[in-house]
Enzyme design. Structure first.
Site: not given
Ligand code: MN
Length: 251
Positions: A121, A227, A229
């Site tokens: 990001c 993202h 994660e």
């Protein structure tokens, strides 16, 4: 927790610069934050995550950098457009001069040393600027007809895919994921514009916005605009991405 990926034999030390700074009325410096989804994802794949503070002298930062096996750059506020030679656009968001300084130094050192980097990001934006590239300061204002990329967490949880990215078939990213398409989340209003030296764009949304860049000749130099994660527990591709990065960090 699902654990279908074998862990690497080594336990690479992966540095993660501290993220957003929050004002602390009792201290003359702000408190530092980090988001545990990044450290949890790295640890689950066998890495030793290390949060790197801001406000360190260059030589201290350099000494920490020398111990690292990999670098992970994370999400956050906008990059100051001065770093790519532009004046602020009216739609530019908050910037953080100290975070820019710390992350641009680490990113440049990592590129010079061919230390593996996973940049997420804001991270892809920092990595691109570190390599001499530029950014759209605000997609909605500067790219007519672009898709919505600025989903808000209040409306769309981390794990919810909101757009499709197409991945270049001959990229390292496609090789490691073994797919050429991924439905990803999207929480950004800035994006890569001119790609930095040595990088190539390797994933795009249907509006042409660049969603990933990589340096094919490097051990591992990848930036993604989404993202992973935030999708680590719900999407096996996200785990595969982190596992490939951690494995690449093993000396
Ligand atoms: Mn997006």
């Amino acid at each position: 927790m699902p654990n279908s990926t074998p862990l690497p034999d080594c336990r690479p030390l992966i540095g993660i610069p501290a993220a957003n700074q929050e004002p602390n009325a009792r201290a003359n410096r702000p408190d530092l934050e980090f988001r545990s989804t990044y450290t949890n994802a790295l640890a689950a794949c066998g890495a030793l995550p290390l949060i790197i503070p801001l406000w360190l002298a260059d030589e201290t930062l350099q000494a920490i950098f020398a111990r690292l096996d990999g670098l992970c750059l994370t999400g956050g506020v906008d990059v100051d457009p001065a770093h790519y030679g532009e004046e602020p656009h009216p739609a530019l968001g908050r910037v953080d001069a100290e975070r820019d300084r710390t992350e641009l130094l680490l990113a440049r050192w990592a590129l010079q040393a061919d230390l593996p980097i996973l940049a997420i990001c804001r991270g892809i934006q920092v990595l691109n600027v570190a390599a001499g590239g530029s950014l759209y300061q605000d997609i909605a204002a500067q790219v007519p007809g672009a898709l919505l990329h600025t989903y808000r967490l209040a409306d769309s949880p981390w794990e919810r895919p909101t757009h499709r990215v197409r991945i270049a078939h001959d990229s390292k990213l496609a090789a490691l994921l073994e797919v050429e398409e991924w439905a990803t989340n999207s929480f950004h209003h800035q994006a890569v514009r001119e790609v930095g030296e040595g990088f190539r764009p390797v994933a795009w949304t249907d509006d042409g916005i660049i969603e990933a860049i990589e340096q094919p000749a490097r051990r591992f130099a990848l930036g993604v605009q989404w993202h992973p994660e935030g999708m680590f527990d719900s999407d096996p591709l996200a785990r595969r991405l982190f596992a490939a990065f951690v494995a690449a960090c093993c000396p």
